[in-house]
Design an enzyme around this catalytic site. Structure first.
Site, PDB file in Angstrom:
ATOM      1  N   GLY A 178      25.495  45.687  46.488  1.00  0.00           N
ATOM      2  CA  GLY A 178      25.973  46.216  45.122  1.00  0.00           C
ATOM      3  C   GLY A 178      26.246  45.599  44.444  1.00  0.00           C
ATOM      4  N   LYS A 215      33.354  51.923  45.204  1.00  0.00           N
ATOM      5  CA  LYS A 215      32.968  51.355  44.463  1.00  0.00           C
ATOM      6  C   LYS A 215      31.917  52.558  44.132  1.00  0.00           C
ATOM      7  CE  LYS A 215      34.581  46.896  44.024  1.00  0.00           C
ATOM      8  NZ  LYS A 215      33.401  45.512  43.118  1.00  0.00           N
ATOM      9  N   GLY A 226      20.973  37.614  47.221  1.00  0.00           N
ATOM     10  CA  GLY A 226      21.487  39.033  47.873  1.00  0.00           C
ATOM     11  C   GLY A 226      20.779  39.656  46.570  1.00  0.00           C
TER      12      GLY A 226
HETATM   13  P1  ATR Z   1      28.296  44.756  48.531  1.00  0.00           P
HETATM   14  O1  ATR Z   1      28.746  45.457  48.363  1.00  0.00           O
HETATM   15  O2  ATR Z   1      28.672  42.817  49.103  1.00  0.00           O
HETATM   16  O3  ATR Z   1      26.814  43.887  47.913  1.00  0.00           O
HETATM   17  P2  ATR Z   1      25.495  45.236  50.325  1.00  0.00           P
HETATM   18  O4  ATR Z   1      25.639  46.629  49.577  1.00  0.00           O
HETATM   19  O5  ATR Z   1      25.942  46.230  51.990  1.00  0.00           O
HETATM   20  O6  ATR Z   1      27.303  44.102  50.156  1.00  0.00           O
HETATM   21  O7  ATR Z   1      25.232  43.636  50.458  1.00  0.00           O
HETATM   22  C1  ATR Z   1      25.274  42.878  51.145  1.00  0.00           C
HETATM   23  C2  ATR Z   1      24.229  41.759  50.697  1.00  0.00           C
HETATM   24  O8  ATR Z   1      24.401  40.722  51.608  1.00  0.00           O
HETATM   25  C3  ATR Z   1      22.877  42.231  51.271  1.00  0.00           C
HETATM   26  O9  ATR Z   1      21.636  41.721  49.741  1.00  0.00           O
HETATM   27  C4  ATR Z   1      22.388  41.748  52.247  1.00  0.00           C
HETATM   28  O10 ATR Z   1      21.352  41.424  52.638  1.00  0.00           O
HETATM   29  P3  ATR Z   1      20.730  43.538  53.048  1.00  0.00           P
HETATM   30  O11 ATR Z   1      19.801  43.464  51.866  1.00  0.00           O
HETATM   31  O12 ATR Z   1      19.149  42.081  53.464  1.00  0.00           O
HETATM   32  O13 ATR Z   1      21.246  43.617  54.279  1.00  0.00           O
HETATM   33  C5  ATR Z   1      22.940  40.307  52.381  1.00  0.00           C
HETATM   34  N1  ATR Z   1      23.435  40.170  53.405  1.00  0.00           N
HETATM   35  C6  ATR Z   1      25.026  40.378  54.624  1.00  0.00           C
HETATM   36  N2  ATR Z   1      24.156  40.145  55.597  1.00  0.00           N
HETATM   37  C7  ATR Z   1      23.700  38.743  55.670  1.00  0.00           C
HETATM   38  C8  ATR Z   1      23.226  37.625  56.163  1.00  0.00           C
HETATM   39  N3  ATR Z   1      23.420  37.943  57.664  1.00  0.00           N
HETATM   40  N4  ATR Z   1      21.835  36.907  56.355  1.00  0.00           N
HETATM   41  C9  ATR Z   1      21.720  36.701  54.678  1.00  0.00           C
HETATM   42  N5  ATR Z   1      22.070  38.202  53.645  1.00  0.00           N
HETATM   43  C10 ATR Z   1      22.701  39.049  54.377  1.00  0.00           C
END
Ligand code: ATR
Length: 274
Positions: free
Chosen positions: A131, A67, A128
């Site tokens: 993205g 994206k 969260g």
């Molecule tokens: P997406 O496109 O799905 O938003 P991304 O940009 O990688 O993917 O964002 C993932 C989100 O899920 C982020 O907010 C991430 O937290 P961080 O910013 O601290 O990385 C969160 N996330 C991913 N794994 C997680 C986990 N095990 N526990 C809590 N938050 C998590």
């Protein structure tokens, strides 16, 4: 004459529901189109997009992990795509300009409307700051909630989103925090983390769930999602997953491409029963 050609591009792509959703829209509206799924090589997203349009393709949906690349590749971005920093919808205008739009946030707000959730004056907690969340903040703010709190594992990313969207906040109180901080019931909690992909839950206090709290997981699955089950176990009575958002973002792409808005309720129902 051949049907107009559309596709979703991702990697992997075989589990995408988009071809099914768009073929249901096409038969419902009588639009003559074909919609396929294309797996782009991780190192040649641009080549896949250019090749598709060079073959006469009319429009693309873009999914993980492309994206942001779609946004970069476009010649022009709609306002909502510009703010989202990512694009899920590409098309070309009459003179061949490649335009990037983003219909994800519209899809979320539309699905919340479908469920009768009031956003005006609501106190909203968004979990969260990746993205997926960036794409939905402006459309949520456009409904004038009382407050919007962005909680994230990495606080700096939540703070960066608050800074980015402060100009859109108008009267809404917009703030960032870690997961542990929120300690009172919210009207609406939206899970936009990908924690459940690792079998995790964002470690938020059970106190954020009140009897009337609406819980919306942007993920969806055949069974109740991990996050929604957590909320149900803590007394939530209104939980929704992201299947409706998926269908609504697709409907908005379809409207952009074809100028016709499909009925989403029968399609959501059909997918739920698949
Ligand atoms: P997406 O496109 O799905 O938003 P991304 O940009 O990688 O993917 O964002 C993932 C989100 O899920 C982020 O907010 C991430 O937290 P961080 O910013 O601290 O990385 C969160 N996330 C991913 N794994 C997680 C986990 N095990 N526990 C809590 N938050 C998590």
């Amino acid at each position: 004459m051949n049907n107009d050609l559309y596709a979703v591009v991702g990697h992997p792509i075989s589990h995408s529901k988009s071809p099914r959703i768009h073929s249901l829209f096409a038969s419902q509206t009588g639009e003559a189109l074909e919609y396929t799924a294309i797996q782009a090589p991780l190192d040649d997203f641009a080549g896949t997009v250019h090749g598709f349009f060079a073959r006469g393709g009319k429009g693309l949906n873009i999914t993980v992990p492309f994206k942001e690349q779609a946004w970069d590749l476009a010649d022009r971005r709609t306002d909502r795509a510009a703010k989202a920093g990512a694009s899920n919808t590409l098309y070309r205008d009459a003179d061949g300009t490649l335009i990037a739009d983003n219909t994800d946030g519209h899809g979320l707000v539309q699905d919340l409307d479908n469920h009768g959730v009031t956003l005006a004056n609501a106190r909203i907690l968004v979990l969260g700051a990746g993205g997926a969340v960036r794409g939905v903040i402006a459309p949520l703010l456009a409904r004038h909630p009382a407050s919007l709190t962005i909680a994230n594992r990495t606080l700096a990313k939540a703070e960066a989103l608050v800074q980015l969207f402060t100009p859109d906040a108008q009267g809404t109180e917009l703030n960032a925090c870690g997961f542990e901080q929120p300690d009172r019931p919210f009207d609406l909690i939206i899970n936009g983390t990908s924690a459940s992909l690792q079998g995790d839950l964002p470690p938020v206090s059970a106190n954020v769930i009140g009897a009337d709290t609406v819980v919306y997981d942007m993920m969806y699955s055949l069974q109740t999602t991990t996050f929604n089950q957590w909320a149900l176990d803590r007394g939530a009575r209104h939980v929704f997953d992201g299947l409706g958002m998926l269908v609504e973002q697709a409907a908005e792409s379809f409207r952009i491409w074809r100028g016709v808005r499909p009925e989403t309720a029968p399609v959501i129902e059909e997918l739920r029963n698949d």
